[in-house]
Design a protein around this motif. Structure first.
Motif, PDB file in Angstrom:
ATOM      1  N   ILE A   1       0.837  -1.203   0.000  1.00 54.64           N
ATOM      2  CA  ILE A   1       0.000   0.000   0.000  1.00 54.64           C
ATOM      3  C   ILE A   1       0.865   1.243   0.000  1.00 54.64           C
ATOM      4  CG2 ILE A   1      -1.706   1.322   1.341  1.00 54.64           C
ATOM      5  CD1 ILE A   1      -2.757  -1.429   2.361  1.00 54.64           C
ATOM      6  N   GLY A   2       1.956   1.199   0.789  1.00 54.81           N
ATOM      7  CA  GLY A   2       2.874   2.334   0.823  1.00 54.81           C
ATOM      8  C   GLY A   2       3.491   2.595  -0.538  1.00 54.81           C
TER       9      GLY A   2
ATOM     10  N   GLY B   1       1.666   7.454  -6.393  1.00 60.30           N
ATOM     11  CA  GLY B   1       0.608   8.383  -6.768  1.00 60.30           C
ATOM     12  C   GLY B   1      -0.805   7.847  -6.628  1.00 60.30           C
ATOM     13  N   ALA B   2      -0.986   6.625  -6.086  1.00 61.44           N
ATOM     14  CA  ALA B   2      -2.342   6.085  -5.914  1.00 61.44           C
ATOM     15  C   ALA B   2      -3.097   6.886  -4.868  1.00 61.44           C
ATOM     16  CB  ALA B   2      -2.272   4.617  -5.496  1.00 61.44           C
ATOM     17  N   LYS B   3      -4.311   7.243  -5.174  1.00 58.20           N
ATOM     18  CA  LYS B   3      -5.133   7.995  -4.241  1.00 58.20           C
ATOM     19  C   LYS B   3      -5.699   7.072  -3.154  1.00 58.20           C
ATOM     20  CE  LYS B   3      -6.656  11.290  -7.792  1.00 58.20           C
ATOM     21  NZ  LYS B   3      -7.846  11.843  -8.491  1.00 58.20           N
ATOM     22  N   SER B   4      -6.093   7.698  -2.043  1.00 60.26           N
ATOM     23  CA  SER B   4      -6.703   6.918  -0.950  1.00 60.26           C
ATOM     24  C   SER B   4      -7.977   6.226  -1.419  1.00 60.26           C
ATOM     25  CB  SER B   4      -7.013   7.835   0.242  1.00 60.26           C
ATOM     26  OG  SER B   4      -5.831   8.367   0.789  1.00 60.26           O
ATOM     27  N   SER B   5      -8.747   6.933  -2.279  1.00 60.21           N
ATOM     28  CA  SER B   5      -9.993   6.340  -2.790  1.00 60.21           C
ATOM     29  C   SER B   5      -9.709   5.115  -3.646  1.00 60.21           C
ATOM     30  CB  SER B   5     -10.771   7.383  -3.603  1.00 60.21           C
ATOM     31  OG  SER B   5      -9.996   7.855  -4.700  1.00 60.21           O
ATOM     32  N   THR B   6      -8.591   5.137  -4.382  1.00 59.62           N
ATOM     33  CA  THR B   6      -8.223   3.985  -5.220  1.00 59.62           C
ATOM     34  C   THR B   6      -7.879   2.780  -4.345  1.00 59.62           C
ATOM     35  OG1 THR B   6      -7.342   5.489  -6.895  1.00 59.62           O
ATOM     36  CG2 THR B   6      -6.686   3.177  -7.040  1.00 59.62           C
ATOM     37  N   ILE B   7      -7.099   3.020  -3.287  1.00 59.82           N
ATOM     38  CA  ILE B   7      -6.746   1.949  -2.350  1.00 59.82           C
ATOM     39  C   ILE B   7      -8.008   1.389  -1.696  1.00 59.82           C
ATOM     40  CG2 ILE B   7      -5.461   1.368  -0.258  1.00 59.82           C
ATOM     41  CD1 ILE B   7      -3.668   1.958  -2.615  1.00 59.82           C
TER      42      ILE B   7
ATOM     43  N   ASP C   1      -0.356   5.856   6.326  1.00 59.66           N
ATOM     44  CA  ASP C   1       0.630   6.848   5.917  1.00 59.66           C
ATOM     45  C   ASP C   1       1.656   6.168   4.994  1.00 59.66           C
ATOM     46  OD1 ASP C   1       3.540   8.147   6.625  1.00 59.66           O
ATOM     47  OD2 ASP C   1       1.929   9.650   6.604  1.00 59.66           O
ATOM     48  N   PRO C   2       1.900   6.715   3.803  1.00 64.82           N
ATOM     49  CA  PRO C   2       2.806   6.046   2.841  1.00 64.82           C
ATOM     50  C   PRO C   2       4.224   5.875   3.364  1.00 64.82           C
ATOM     51  CG  PRO C   2       2.225   8.268   2.091  1.00 64.82           C
ATOM     52  CD  PRO C   2       1.337   7.954   3.237  1.00 64.82           C
ATOM     53  N   ILE C   3       4.735   6.863   4.097  1.00 66.95           N
ATOM     54  CA  ILE C   3       6.112   6.763   4.610  1.00 66.95           C
ATOM     55  C   ILE C   3       6.226   5.664   5.648  1.00 66.95           C
ATOM     56  CG2 ILE C   3       7.937   7.998   5.851  1.00 66.95           C
ATOM     57  CD1 ILE C   3       6.923  10.581   4.547  1.00 66.95           C
ATOM     58  N   GLU C   4       5.267   5.670   6.616  1.00 67.74           N
ATOM     59  CA  GLU C   4       5.259   4.625   7.651  1.00 67.74           C
ATOM     60  C   GLU C   4       5.026   3.251   7.030  1.00 67.74           C
ATOM     61  OE1 GLU C   4       5.977   4.917  10.799  1.00 67.74           O
ATOM     62  OE2 GLU C   4       6.343   7.066  10.550  1.00 67.74           O
ATOM     63  N   SER C   5       4.223   3.211   5.993  1.00 61.00           N
ATOM     64  CA  SER C   5       3.947   1.938   5.324  1.00 61.00           C
ATOM     65  C   SER C   5       5.177   1.376   4.655  1.00 61.00           C
ATOM     66  CB  SER C   5       2.838   2.134   4.274  1.00 61.00           C
ATOM     67  OG  SER C   5       1.641   2.559   4.874  1.00 61.00           O
ATOM     68  N   LEU C   6       5.980   2.264   4.039  1.00 58.21           N
ATOM     69  CA  LEU C   6       7.218   1.808   3.384  1.00 58.21           C
ATOM     70  C   LEU C   6       8.231   1.280   4.380  1.00 58.21           C
ATOM     71  CD1 LEU C   6       7.635   4.638   0.704  1.00 58.21           C
ATOM     72  CD2 LEU C   6       7.143   2.214   0.271  1.00 58.21           C
ATOM     73  N   ARG C   7       8.184   1.770   5.634  1.00 60.65           N
ATOM     74  CA  ARG C   7       9.098   1.278   6.668  1.00 60.65           C
ATOM     75  C   ARG C   7       8.643  -0.039   7.287  1.00 60.65           C
ATOM     76  NH1 ARG C   7       9.751   6.948  10.028  1.00 60.65           N
ATOM     77  NH2 ARG C   7      11.062   8.078   8.492  1.00 60.65           N
ATOM     78  N   TYR C   8       7.375  -0.443   6.989  1.00 62.24           N
ATOM     79  CA  TYR C   8       6.787  -1.610   7.656  1.00 62.24           C
ATOM     80  C   TYR C   8       7.539  -2.879   7.224  1.00 62.24           C
ATOM     81  CZ  TYR C   8       3.353  -4.980   9.300  1.00 62.24           C
ATOM     82  OH  TYR C   8       2.738  -6.011   9.933  1.00 62.24           O
ATOM     83  N   GLU C   9       7.879  -3.721   8.181  1.00 63.10           N
ATOM     84  CA  GLU C   9       8.540  -4.998   7.899  1.00 63.10           C
ATOM     85  C   GLU C   9       7.610  -6.149   8.235  1.00 63.10           C
ATOM     86  OE1 GLU C   9      11.337  -5.431   6.497  1.00 63.10           O
ATOM     87  OE2 GLU C   9      11.962  -3.322   6.459  1.00 63.10           O
TER      88      GLU C   9
END
Length: 413
Positions: free
Chosen positions: A321-322, A328-334, A405-413
């Motif tokens: 998701i991140g 550039g994916a919108k929240s509505s798209t997700i 949050d995209p940044i927090e999502s990218l850090r998710y392991e």
């Protein structure tokens, strides 16, 4: 727009394949709820159609005098509150002699046996034929038609002629290549001339209505001499407006036959085909309500399971998701993606449940020889319900996925 929807469906199917076991379990849970709904409604519809058709064939202008009412209250232990005497031949004869309501015909009948063996020359049936003793008004009162030949006449009944009417199934076994009219059959060693073949009426609860032999009532009484034979009296009224009066007169007449005092309750039952159909409809309503309750409880459980599986999916795909949001994916798209995934799972469960429900209803109809009809209303409701369940169950997971949050999502392991 369509391409985006198509892409979301593809992603949903890929996600389903990646967590196949959990998805299958959720689909099975949803399917069980829909199965309960469609299966029970299919069986009830087949039952109602068959039995209502049999009762209505008696005609709206017919009522019966019989030993008990259609429904009898019971005490603990399964014993009846009141034991009514059988309607014997003396009761029948006195009723027929004294009942004189205008524009009515009285039918009298009894079942001699349901396990007779019928013979024609060297051929014979299995011992499962039903033998009825009837008078000349029986066919009219029961809504039965003669397909070939003729009905009994008053002369046949009064003179105890050795003639009979056969159900249509005898054409399949005794008379495979012969015209049955005029042929001589044997029932318990007594010979009868076939004068008519009845139209097919099918079976009810395994009771084949087309494997019966009708013979004049006096001839039947000479063959079947067991004690306590219970007779049925049917009264057919020519005009429905006279039905209530004819019924009241019949009750008074039969009370006099039974010599009941004014303070004594009836020790016999009276029923109309309309009453039986109405009671059947009430039973059907109860069964339909039970089907809805069972399915709603099961679907409620499946909605919780579906929500949990989607929450797990959101957690497992946090990094994905991140990445999508970073690209550039919108929240509505997700959110839409997870909604579609939930709806796809729900509709898979709906399809499984509908197929199992139709199979159950069809099997029920086949076992009891009922006519089967697709329960379209139940199928439509099943589709709508699973869609709504998917929307409700997918709302929170989709909202949670959209708010990540995209940044927090990218850090998710």
């Amino acid at each position: 727009m369509f391409s985006l929807f198509k892409e979301n469906v593809r992603i949903a199917l890929d996600s389903i394949r990646s967590q196949l076991l959990r998805t299958i379990l959720t689909i099975v849970i949803i399917g069980i709820g829909i199965w309960a709904l469609v299966g029970i409604l299919s069986a009830v519809k087949a039952l109602e159609t068959n039995i209502a058709g049999n009762f209505e064939s008696m005609g709206a202008n017919t009522f019966n005098l019989q030993r008990y009412e259609f429904s009898v209250q019971s005490r603990g232990g399964g014993q009846r509150e009141k034991i009514n005497p059988v309607i014997n031949y003396n009761d029948v004869r006195r009723f027929v002699d004294t009942y004189e309501y205008p524009k009515t015909n009285v039918s009298v009948s009894f079942v001699g046996t349901a396990t007779a063996e019928v013979k024609f020359e060297s051929e014979k049936t299995d011992p499962e034929a039903q033998i009825y003793g009837v008078n000349e008004n029986y066919l009219d009162a029961t809504g039965t038609n003669v397909e070939q030949g003729r009905n009994f006449t008053l002369f046949d009944i009064q003179n105890n002629n050795k003639v009979c009417l056969l159900g249509s199934d005898f054409l399949k076994n005794l008379f495979k290549n012969d015209d049955p009219l005029g042929k001589i059959i044997s029932v318990r060693g007594v010979k009868f001339k076939v004068i008519g073949i009845l139209e097919s009426k099918g079976a009810t609860f395994g009771n084949n209505q087309d494997l019966k032999v009708l013979i004049p009532i006096q001839a039947a009484r000479g063959i079947f001499t067991q004690p306590n034979i219970n007779y049925t009296i049917s009264v057919k009224v020519d005009d429905k407006q006279y039905l209530s009066g004819a019924q009241d007169e019949a009750i008074v007449t039969f009370r006099n036959v039974r010599r009941l005092s004014p303070v004594e309750e009836n020790n016999f039952g009276i029923s109309r085909s309309e009453d039986l159909v109405n009671q059947l409809a009430e039973i059907g309503t109860i069964l339909n309500t039970a089907a809805w309750i069972i399915s709603i409880i099961t679907i409620l459980g499946s909605s919780i399971a579906l929500m949990n599986i989607m929450l797990v999916s959101v957690t497992e795909r946090t990094r994905e998701i991140g990445v999508r949001k970073a690209l550039g994916a919108k929240s509505s798209t997700i959110s839409t993606q997870f909604f579609i995934e939930t709806i796809v799972i729900g509709q898979f469960g709906s399809i499984v449940g509908i197929i199992l429900g139709i199979a159950t209803g069809f099997a029920f109809a086949q076992i009891f020889n009922f006519d089967f009809a697709l329960p379209w209303s139940a199928m439509i409701w099943a589709t709508i319900i699973t869609f709504l369940v998917a929307v409700v169950a997918g709302s929170y997971p989709a909202s949670k996925a959209a708010k990540l949050d995209p940044i927090e999502s990218l850090r998710y392991e």
